[in-house]
Design an enzyme around this catalytic site. Structure first.
Site, mmCIF file in Angstrom:
data_model
loop_
_atom_site.group_PDB
_atom_site.id
_atom_site.type_symbol
_atom_site.label_atom_id
_atom_site.label_comp_id
_atom_site.label_asym_id
_atom_site.label_seq_id
_atom_site.Cartn_x
_atom_site.Cartn_y
_atom_site.Cartn_z
ATOM 1 N N CYS A 102 -6.197 -25.271 4.431
ATOM 2 C CA CYS A 102 -4.944 -24.792 3.853
ATOM 3 C C CYS A 102 -3.840 -25.848 4.057
ATOM 4 O O CYS A 102 -3.928 -26.923 3.499
ATOM 5 C CB CYS A 102 -4.590 -23.429 4.438
ATOM 6 S SG CYS A 102 -3.403 -22.520 3.438
ATOM 7 N N HIS A 121 -9.807 -20.096 3.949
ATOM 8 C CA HIS A 121 -9.816 -20.083 5.413
ATOM 9 C C HIS A 121 -11.156 -19.618 5.987
ATOM 10 O O HIS A 121 -11.337 -18.423 6.222
ATOM 11 C CB HIS A 121 -8.742 -19.103 5.911
ATOM 12 C CG HIS A 121 -7.353 -19.593 5.718
ATOM 13 N ND1 HIS A 121 -6.696 -20.353 6.657
ATOM 14 C CD2 HIS A 121 -6.487 -19.416 4.697
ATOM 15 C CE1 HIS A 121 -5.477 -20.618 6.227
ATOM 16 N NE2 HIS A 121 -5.317 -20.067 5.045
ATOM 17 N N GLU A 158 -12.037 -19.946 9.003
ATOM 18 C CA GLU A 158 -11.786 -19.434 10.364
ATOM 19 C C GLU A 158 -11.294 -17.988 10.355
ATOM 20 O O GLU A 158 -11.239 -17.358 11.403
ATOM 21 C CB GLU A 158 -10.788 -20.353 11.105
ATOM 22 C CG GLU A 158 -9.312 -20.145 10.799
ATOM 23 C CD GLU A 158 -8.846 -20.717 9.456
ATOM 24 O OE1 GLU A 158 -9.695 -21.166 8.668
ATOM 25 O OE2 GLU A 158 -7.634 -20.677 9.200
#
Lengths: 76, 222
Positions: free
Chosen positions: B86, B194, B196
């Site tokens: 990002c 994302h 994560e």
């Protein structure tokens, strides 16, 4: 002394913000706006003797992303 | 395997990134943007999501000139691995470590939802845990994820299979549905979605686990 830096998206790079402004102008009744490009103006207060070449170096290194943006320096 | 997560003022996915890496077995340290050096023996630098320096000037532009980024560039030039997610992807393009740029989303909206990505290649430490053709669901949360690059760069990315993730339904106007790209040596990955945020059942999905496990596995074996 001062310098003014104009940063614009390069020709050919789609400017979605400019497009949105164009639509908004149309909906306000301003006919005939065929295109809008939005950029930014950066004013620099500089020590006397700063050269245009130094300002251009600032543009290349930080003020503009030359992948998508062009810039123009005005020494005032 | 040692990882460093860079923290800028305005980073907000730094702890999520650290948790995801630790869960995969990495030894993680957090590194402040004013530090001029990475910890000794770091294998992977992770640049997290967020709004570094308030997105002033351009997303990632100020962060890319911070002291730690000089060390990150040196790390990559030595053949080190880096992952930018990002805002981290934006920082990597601003440093010049990855080609192209990320512009305002074509529909001008901040997009925050989980979207499907197609994995295009398993040929990288980041994607070896997937099969080409897999569909994975990762969250996106960005205003400036509209990837662009000149025609020559795009042709090179395509020819060298350096587009590991593409959007199934393009949310932001990115050219060629690009969600992430690899560096020439395939050791730097930048992506807008994302991974994560998809590593725990509590996140609503675990499709990101394979990325972190694969990466940690590869770098530990190396």
């Amino acid at each position: 002394m001062k310098a003014r830096v104009h940063v614009m998206l390069k020709n050919g790079v789609l400017d979605p913000q400019g497009e949105a402004v164009r639509h908004a102008l149309g909906s306000l009744g301003f006919d005939g706006v065929e295109g809008v490009r939005q950029g930014k103006v950066i004013e620099l207060d500089l020590a006397d003797g700063t050269t245009e070449a130094t300002v251009k170096d600032m543009c290349e290194k930080l003020l503009a992303n030359t992948v998508i943006e062009s810039y123009r320096v005005e020494m005032l | 395997m040692r990882a460093a997560v860079i923290v800028f003022p305005g980073s907000n996915c730094d702890r999520d990134m650290a948790v995801a890496l630790e869960a995969a077995g990495a030894d993680v340290s957090m590194v402040w943007h004013k530090d001029a050096a990475l910890p000794e023996g770091v294998d992977l630098v992770a640049i997290p999501g967020g709004f570094s320096f308030g997105d002033y000037l351009r997303c990632g532009a100020i962060a890319a000139k911070s002291p730690i980024c000089k060390a990150v560039v040196a790390h990559v030039e030595r053949g080190g691995f880096a992952l930018g997610v990002c805002n981290g992807f934006q920082v990597l393009t601003e440093t010049g470590l990855l080609p192209g740029a990320l512009m305002r989303n074509a529909n001008l909206k901040f997009l925050c939802k989980t979207i499907d990505l197609k994995v295009e290649t398993s040929d990288s430490a980041f994607t070896e845990g997937y099969n080409a053709g897999d569909t994975v669901g990762f969250p996106i949360a960005h205003h400036d994820g509209n990837y662009t690059a000149d025609a020559d760069t795009l042709a090179q990315l395509e020819a060298e299979a350096r587009i590991p993730f593409r959007y199934v339904e393009n949310p932001n106007g990115s050219v060629a549905d690009i969600a992430g790209i690899l560096s020439e040596n395939r050791r730097v990955l930048g992506m807008m979605p994302h991974p994560e945020r998809a590593v725990d059942a509590g996140h609503g999905g675990t499709d990101g686990q394979a990325l972190f496990r694969g990466l940690v596995g590869q770098l530990t074996a190396a």
